[in-house]
Enzyme design. Structure first.
Site, PDB file in Angstrom:
ATOM      1  N   GLY A 114      -0.386  22.058  34.895  1.00 47.84           N
ATOM      2  CA  GLY A 114       0.812  21.677  34.243  1.00 47.84           C
ATOM      3  C   GLY A 114       1.690  20.948  35.246  1.00 47.84           C
ATOM      4  O   GLY A 114       2.297  21.550  36.110  1.00 47.84           O
ATOM      5  N   ALA A 115       1.981  19.672  35.118  1.00 48.15           N
ATOM      6  CA  ALA A 115       2.921  19.016  35.824  1.00 48.15           C
ATOM      7  C   ALA A 115       4.256  18.720  35.318  1.00 48.15           C
ATOM      8  O   ALA A 115       4.746  17.536  35.132  1.00 48.15           O
ATOM      9  CB  ALA A 115       2.350  17.505  36.397  1.00 48.15           C
ATOM     10  N   GLY A 116       4.830  19.687  34.694  1.00 47.50           N
ATOM     11  CA  GLY A 116       6.265  19.652  34.137  1.00 47.50           C
ATOM     12  C   GLY A 116       7.105  19.825  35.167  1.00 47.50           C
ATOM     13  O   GLY A 116       6.948  19.512  36.389  1.00 47.50           O
ATOM     14  N   TYR A 117       8.280  20.681  34.786  1.00 49.82           N
ATOM     15  CA  TYR A 117       9.471  20.733  35.770  1.00 49.82           C
ATOM     16  C   TYR A 117       8.908  21.836  36.571  1.00 49.82           C
ATOM     17  O   TYR A 117       9.292  21.702  37.732  1.00 49.82           O
ATOM     18  CB  TYR A 117      10.607  21.149  34.998  1.00 49.82           C
ATOM     19  CG  TYR A 117      11.304  20.105  34.402  1.00 49.82           C
ATOM     20  CD1 TYR A 117      12.316  19.082  34.994  1.00 49.82           C
ATOM     21  CD2 TYR A 117      11.241  19.971  32.978  1.00 49.82           C
ATOM     22  CE1 TYR A 117      12.473  18.105  34.244  1.00 49.82           C
ATOM     23  CE2 TYR A 117      11.851  19.006  32.120  1.00 49.82           C
ATOM     24  CZ  TYR A 117      12.691  18.069  32.745  1.00 49.82           C
ATOM     25  OH  TYR A 117      13.006  17.129  32.192  1.00 49.82           O
TER      26      TYR A 117
ATOM     27  N   ASN B 184      -3.108  18.410  35.086  1.00 45.74           N
ATOM     28  CA  ASN B 184      -2.217  18.022  33.862  1.00 45.74           C
ATOM     29  C   ASN B 184      -3.003  17.066  32.900  1.00 45.74           C
ATOM     30  O   ASN B 184      -3.766  16.408  33.381  1.00 45.74           O
ATOM     31  CB  ASN B 184      -0.967  17.211  34.513  1.00 45.74           C
ATOM     32  CG  ASN B 184       0.054  17.201  33.483  1.00 45.74           C
ATOM     33  OD1 ASN B 184       0.688  18.397  33.143  1.00 45.74           O
ATOM     34  ND2 ASN B 184       0.464  16.096  32.701  1.00 45.74           N
ATOM     35  N   LYS B 185      -2.728  17.163  31.841  1.00 48.40           N
ATOM     36  CA  LYS B 185      -3.491  16.505  30.627  1.00 48.40           C
ATOM     37  C   LYS B 185      -3.279  15.048  30.700  1.00 48.40           C
ATOM     38  O   LYS B 185      -4.052  14.244  30.202  1.00 48.40           O
ATOM     39  CB  LYS B 185      -3.269  17.392  29.344  1.00 48.40           C
ATOM     40  CG  LYS B 185      -1.902  17.006  28.511  1.00 48.40           C
ATOM     41  CD  LYS B 185      -1.828  17.438  27.140  1.00 48.40           C
ATOM     42  CE  LYS B 185      -2.174  18.937  26.867  1.00 48.40           C
ATOM     43  NZ  LYS B 185      -1.464  19.235  25.425  1.00 48.40           N
TER      44      LYS B 185
ATOM     45  N   GLU C 120      21.470  18.148  20.326  1.00 50.19           N
ATOM     46  CA  GLU C 120      20.981  16.931  21.054  1.00 50.19           C
ATOM     47  C   GLU C 120      20.520  15.774  20.373  1.00 50.19           C
ATOM     48  O   GLU C 120      20.860  14.249  20.483  1.00 50.19           O
ATOM     49  CB  GLU C 120      20.364  17.355  22.460  1.00 50.19           C
ATOM     50  CG  GLU C 120      21.378  18.117  23.339  1.00 50.19           C
ATOM     51  CD  GLU C 120      20.634  17.861  24.605  1.00 50.19           C
ATOM     52  OE1 GLU C 120      19.406  17.974  25.163  1.00 50.19           O
ATOM     53  OE2 GLU C 120      21.519  18.244  25.751  1.00 50.19           O
TER      54      GLU C 120
ATOM     55  N   GLN D 169      16.054  24.052  34.089  1.00 45.46           N
ATOM     56  CA  GLN D 169      16.920  24.781  35.204  1.00 45.46           C
ATOM     57  C   GLN D 169      16.056  25.751  35.588  1.00 45.46           C
ATOM     58  O   GLN D 169      16.092  25.830  36.973  1.00 45.46           O
ATOM     59  CB  GLN D 169      18.216  24.981  34.730  1.00 45.46           C
ATOM     60  CG  GLN D 169      19.207  25.424  35.834  1.00 45.46           C
ATOM     61  CD  GLN D 169      20.342  25.962  35.648  1.00 45.46           C
ATOM     62  OE1 GLN D 169      21.370  26.271  36.285  1.00 45.46           O
ATOM     63  NE2 GLN D 169      20.940  26.007  34.212  1.00 45.46           N
TER      64      GLN D 169
ATOM     65  N   LYS E  60      26.141  15.404  32.552  1.00 42.86           N
ATOM     66  CA  LYS E  60      24.944  15.619  31.859  1.00 42.86           C
ATOM     67  C   LYS E  60      23.815  14.749  32.611  1.00 42.86           C
ATOM     68  O   LYS E  60      22.891  15.001  32.984  1.00 42.86           O
ATOM     69  CB  LYS E  60      24.757  15.440  30.464  1.00 42.86           C
ATOM     70  CG  LYS E  60      23.412  15.121  29.854  1.00 42.86           C
ATOM     71  CD  LYS E  60      22.947  16.882  29.412  1.00 42.86           C
ATOM     72  CE  LYS E  60      21.921  16.831  28.491  1.00 42.86           C
ATOM     73  NZ  LYS E  60      20.654  17.269  29.463  1.00 42.86           N
TER      74      LYS E  60
END
Ligand code: FAD
Ligand code: NAD
Length: 405
Positions: free
Chosen positions: A10-13, A37-38, A170, A319, A379
């Site tokens: 997985g190449a998320g955060y 990563n997909k 949001e 975070q 933000k």
């Protein structure tokens, strides 16, 4: 001696943070690093509400993974993880398999539907680039079709958001900015548009500062959102939803667009691979390892870390995922050098900011409450900071949000 192989899923955060830190901390002669990563791109999950509402193009929320990794040190494999065989120390991919000495599972989360009938089939999610693109297109299609029909179907202009957590709020902030544009573009009377937010808890943003919640509700109501509080979605159908207040009889709300934004669970791969989990999340050791599997680390939305102060899990956020990535990279670098004294993970909560559209927000940062333009500025600083931490100044200049004033 054989070099250890570190595999990051997985190449998320969490996964990208682990990778960029490891590529700095471990030499090519010390270990092989593989990132799987997909997609060949990373997407900013924290910006998906913007892509979903259509206030930011989906290409702005994603970037090429190869642009931020050191390809002389990291082997990037574009493939989909199917299962982890933890006892055989290998990962099954759609197009092959890969063995590991150390594994980092950072596959993110999935929408939690609590088994509510029809949600998977008929509701839209804010989950990845594909789902965001589809939701944006669907809303636009409803507006474009409205005036094509002799018999007007007002349900096309009704949008229901399930859940008034941070994702729901949001998204509503962006949506209420987008609606006037859509009305102008498709010659629709804005009074015909109905935006409902259905929240099961007795308040919007349960657990967040009440004064800030009040601000957010009044800003969104001013822009046309109607809140149904203490009301739970019970079923989703092709025509809309059934909701109920407490134990009262469910009633129907007709809507052509239902967005489910009511929480996440861990990636299905976790349970499929036989890891002990709570709502798909592994309760990890203080070093973020799977109990009983010292070579497997889980971070991000698929991990569960208890906040000892309140004896409840930390909410899954970008975070905490990034901080976990930093911790795991440092600990794996130690293991590669045969050092066993790993550093336990400690979450350093810097605060939370919830946007209410492009130029408005609420937040608590380093203990200080913020609203309006100041919170919105903060933000964007947070969004830019995460780009900088992963891809340095180059990525920040390419993808950063500089419309801060
Ligand atoms: P992700 O960042 O989701 O990455 C997972 C990666 O794994 C993805 O690249 C995915 O493609 C890949 N993947 C998944 N399955 C497979 C598979 N089978 N095979 C291969 N690859 C796979 N948090 C904050 O801290 N601040 C915010 O402002 C904030 N805003 C948010 C706004 C929205 C609209 C949403 C939905 C969430 C927000 N969050 C925010 C929460 C935050 O985005 C998540 O907690 C965070 O993305 C989790 O990071 P992760 O590394 O676990 O997974
Ligand atoms: P959440 O769990 O924070 O909120 C989901 C909301 O849906 C809750 O208020 C819950 O009461 C409600 N709900 C649940 N079942 C319902 C039902 N049947 N009918 C109506 N309402 C129902 O989930 P989220 O908003 O998707 O956020 C997921 C994670 O991402 C959280 O940890 C959140 O903190 C994080 N996040 C952070 C930010 C930010 O920091 N700005 C933004 C988005 C998400």
């Amino acid at each position: 001696m054989k070099k250890p192989k570190i595999v990051i899923l997985g190449a998320g955060y969490g996964g990208l943070m682990t990778t960029v830190r490891l590529q700095k901390q471990v030499g090519v002669n010390e270990a092989d690093i593989v990132l799987i990563n997909k997609n060949d791109y990373h997407y900013e999950t924290t910006w998906l509400h913007e892509a979903s509402a259509g206030t930011l193009h989906h290409d702005r929320v994603r970037y090429d993974i190869r642009a931020v990794i050191d390809r002389s040190k990291v082997d990037f494999v574009q493939d989909t993880v199917v299962e982890i065989k933890k006892d055989e120390k290998k990962v099954i991919l759609e197009n092959g398999e890969v063995e590991y000495d150390y594994l980092v599972i950072s596959l993110g989360g999935e929408p939690e539907t609590f088994g509510i009938q029809g949600l998977k089939e008929y509701a839209f999610g804010i989950t990845n680039v594909n789902s965001s693109r589809q939701l944006r297109e669907h809303i636009e299609y409803q507006f474009a079709t409205y005036n094509m029909e002799a018999e007007k179907n007002d349900n096309r202009l009704t949008i229901v958001v399930g859940g008034a957590g941070f994702t729901g709020i949001e998204f509503l902030g962006e949506l209420t900015n987008r609606i006037p544009e859509l009305c102008r573009e498709y010659d629709i009377d804005p009074h015909k548009v109905k935006i409902l937010c259905v929240e099961a808890a007795p308040t919007v943003l349960p657990g967040f500062d009440p004064e800030l919640v009040k601000y957010a509700v009044s800003q969104l109501e001013r822009k046309g959102v109607e809140f149904l509080i203490g009301t739970a979605i019970k079923e989703c159908t092709p025509e809309g939803i059934f909701v109920a207040k407490g134990d009262a009889e469910p009633y129907e709300i007709k809507a052509e667009t239902v967005v489910w934004a009511a929480g996440v669970r861990g990636n299905a791969i976790i349970e499929k691979s036989g890891f002990e989990a709570m709502r798909g999340r592994v309760k990890v050791t203080p070093e973020l390892r799977v109990p009983g599997y010292e070579d497997v680390f889980v971070i991000g939305d698929s991990s569960l870390v208890i906040n000892e102060e309140i004896n409840r899990p930390y909410p899954p956020t970008a975070q905490i995922s990034m901080q976990q990535g930093e911790n795991v990279a440092a600990n794996i670098a130690r293991l590669v050098r045969n050092k066993q004294d790993l550093v336990p993970f400690e979450f350093d909560n810097k605060g939370t900011v919830c946007s209410l559209g492009e130029d408005d927000a609420i937040g608590v940062v380093f203990g200080k409450k913020l609203t309006g333009a100041k919170a919105s500025f903060m933000k964007k600083v947070i969004d830019n900071r995460s780009l900088f931490m992963i891809g340095g100044i180059g990525l920040l200049l390419k993808k950063g949000k500089f419309n801060v004033f």
